[in-house]
Write a protein that holds these residues in place. Sequence first.
Motif, short mmCIF file in Angstrom:
data_model
loop_
_atom_site.label_atom_id
_atom_site.label_comp_id
_atom_site.label_asym_id
_atom_site.label_seq_id
_atom_site.Cartn_x
_atom_site.Cartn_y
_atom_site.Cartn_z
N ALA A 286 0.83 -1.21 0.00
CA ALA A 286 0.00 0.00 0.00
C ALA A 286 0.86 1.26 0.00
O ALA A 286 0.58 2.23 -0.73
N THR A 287 1.93 1.26 0.81
CA THR A 287 2.77 2.46 0.91
C THR A 287 3.52 2.71 -0.39
O THR A 287 3.57 3.85 -0.89
N THR A 288 4.11 1.66 -0.99
CA THR A 288 4.85 1.86 -2.24
C THR A 288 3.91 2.26 -3.38
O THR A 288 4.25 3.13 -4.19
N THR A 289 2.74 1.65 -3.44
CA THR A 289 1.81 1.98 -4.52
C THR A 289 1.34 3.42 -4.41
O THR A 289 1.32 4.15 -5.43
N ASP A 290 0.97 3.86 -3.23
CA ASP A 290 0.52 5.24 -3.10
C ASP A 290 1.67 6.23 -3.25
O ASP A 290 1.48 7.35 -3.74
N PHE A 291 2.89 5.84 -2.86
CA PHE A 291 4.04 6.69 -3.12
C PHE A 291 4.22 6.91 -4.62
O PHE A 291 4.46 8.03 -5.08
N LEU A 292 4.08 5.83 -5.40
CA LEU A 292 4.19 5.96 -6.85
C LEU A 292 3.03 6.77 -7.42
O LEU A 292 3.21 7.58 -8.35
N ARG A 293 1.83 6.58 -6.90
CA ARG A 293 0.68 7.37 -7.36
C ARG A 293 0.91 8.85 -7.10
O ARG A 293 0.61 9.70 -7.95
N TRP A 294 1.43 9.17 -5.92
CA TRP A 294 1.68 10.58 -5.58
C TRP A 294 2.76 11.18 -6.49
O TRP A 294 2.57 12.25 -7.08
N THR A 295 3.91 10.49 -6.64
CA THR A 295 5.04 11.09 -7.33
C THR A 295 4.93 11.01 -8.85
O THR A 295 5.53 11.84 -9.55
N LEU A 296 4.20 10.03 -9.38
CA LEU A 296 4.13 9.87 -10.84
C LEU A 296 2.79 10.29 -11.43
O LEU A 296 2.73 10.65 -12.61
N TYR A 297 1.73 10.22 -10.65
CA TYR A 297 0.41 10.68 -11.13
C TYR A 297 0.00 12.03 -10.50
O TYR A 297 -1.10 12.51 -10.78
N PRO A 300 -2.59 13.95 -4.89
CA PRO A 300 -2.41 14.41 -3.50
C PRO A 300 -3.11 13.52 -2.49
O PRO A 300 -2.66 13.42 -1.34
N THR A 301 -4.18 12.85 -2.89
CA THR A 301 -4.86 11.97 -1.93
C THR A 301 -4.00 10.77 -1.58
O THR A 301 -4.04 10.26 -0.45
N ALA A 302 -3.18 10.31 -2.53
CA ALA A 302 -2.26 9.21 -2.25
C ALA A 302 -1.21 9.63 -1.25
O ALA A 302 -0.84 8.87 -0.34
N LEU A 303 -0.72 10.86 -1.38
CA LEU A 303 0.24 11.39 -0.41
C LEU A 303 -0.37 11.40 0.98
O LEU A 303 0.26 10.98 1.96
N HIS A 304 -1.59 11.85 1.09
CA HIS A 304 -2.24 11.95 2.40
C HIS A 304 -2.53 10.57 3.00
O HIS A 304 -2.66 10.44 4.22
N ARG A 305 -2.61 9.55 2.16
CA ARG A 305 -2.86 8.20 2.66
C ARG A 305 -1.61 7.51 3.20
O ARG A 305 -1.71 6.47 3.87
N LEU A 306 -0.43 8.02 2.91
CA LEU A 306 0.79 7.32 3.26
C LEU A 306 0.89 6.95 4.74
O LEU A 306 1.24 5.80 5.07
#
Length: 325
Positions: A286-297, A300-306
């Motif tokens: 979950a952390t790696t996937t949302d990190f990639l969503r935040w930095t590549l897509y 901002p919601t993925a960043l807040h989910r980390l």
Amino acid sequence: MGVQRLVAVLVTALLAGCGPATAATGGPAPGTVRVTSPGPAPQRSWPVGVRQLTVDPDGPRPLPVTIWYPATPAAPTGRSTPGGPSTTGPVAIAAAPVAAGRFPVVVYSHGLRSLPELHAPLTTRWAAAGFVVAAPTYPRTNLRAADFTRADVRNQPADGWRLIGHLVRLDARRGDPLAGHLAVDRIAAAGHSAGGFTTAGMFTSGHSARLRSGIVLAGGGLAGSFAGPPAPLLFVHGGADPIVPESVGRAAYARATGPAAFLSLPGQGHGEYLSPGQPGFAQVLATTTDFLRWTLYDDPTALHRLPTDAHHPTITTLTTHSLPH
């Protein structure tokens, strides 16, 4: 895999004796990178396709590459290749049609005496989440290398950049199945163990702005790492890692000049948290996937989910610095 020998190699040789990583800029200067848009962060998952290719097959360092990618929902259900059965990740279908749209790219580096397909439980899940994952088989450190050479890790960052250059050309190659599907200005590097050191070695002074973020799993920094344009970095490490001690990863984290996070798994070793069903796998995924969503897509919601992704009261701890709010 001898623990004492790997400690000596990865911690002593890579950090000191091997000298600086050999890296390349991977393309035009930051101001001239062609900007593409993958669209908004996906709210769905895809079937996964897989293909094999070789970069510079006739050169001094041929680089076989496994590429996992989002496939069309109507992808055939025939022969699967390195994705494994559903218990280890989505079934990867050879030569499945590529899904419509452009997708950010993750260059994934394996560790010593490993292979890309051994990391499929993680990489296929990233592909299903909307990323193209390109995993090279490094010529002198892979499981089947005839001339296995630990110190060759210092040459692998340049191999990673050769792969990026190849993907840039592939995206523009008329008739290739991936042409027009690669967001080649939105690339992350990731890797485990020696592949984590390789990943860090790609973030050197003057690296191309194509490389937007990195994930270092059970690794650390090479000489010259983190000297280029600041980029978000995520470090994942077992607190009882006997091969690359957590202190090595912590030292690399402290050197990061941009936004960074450190996900620790107290009591865990060198990578059991990368296996489905093992403690910590759900949090790491979950952390790696949302990190990639935040930095590549730019999600901002993925960043807040980390912090929520990473949280488990008995399995994980998360430390961050300079992350946006």
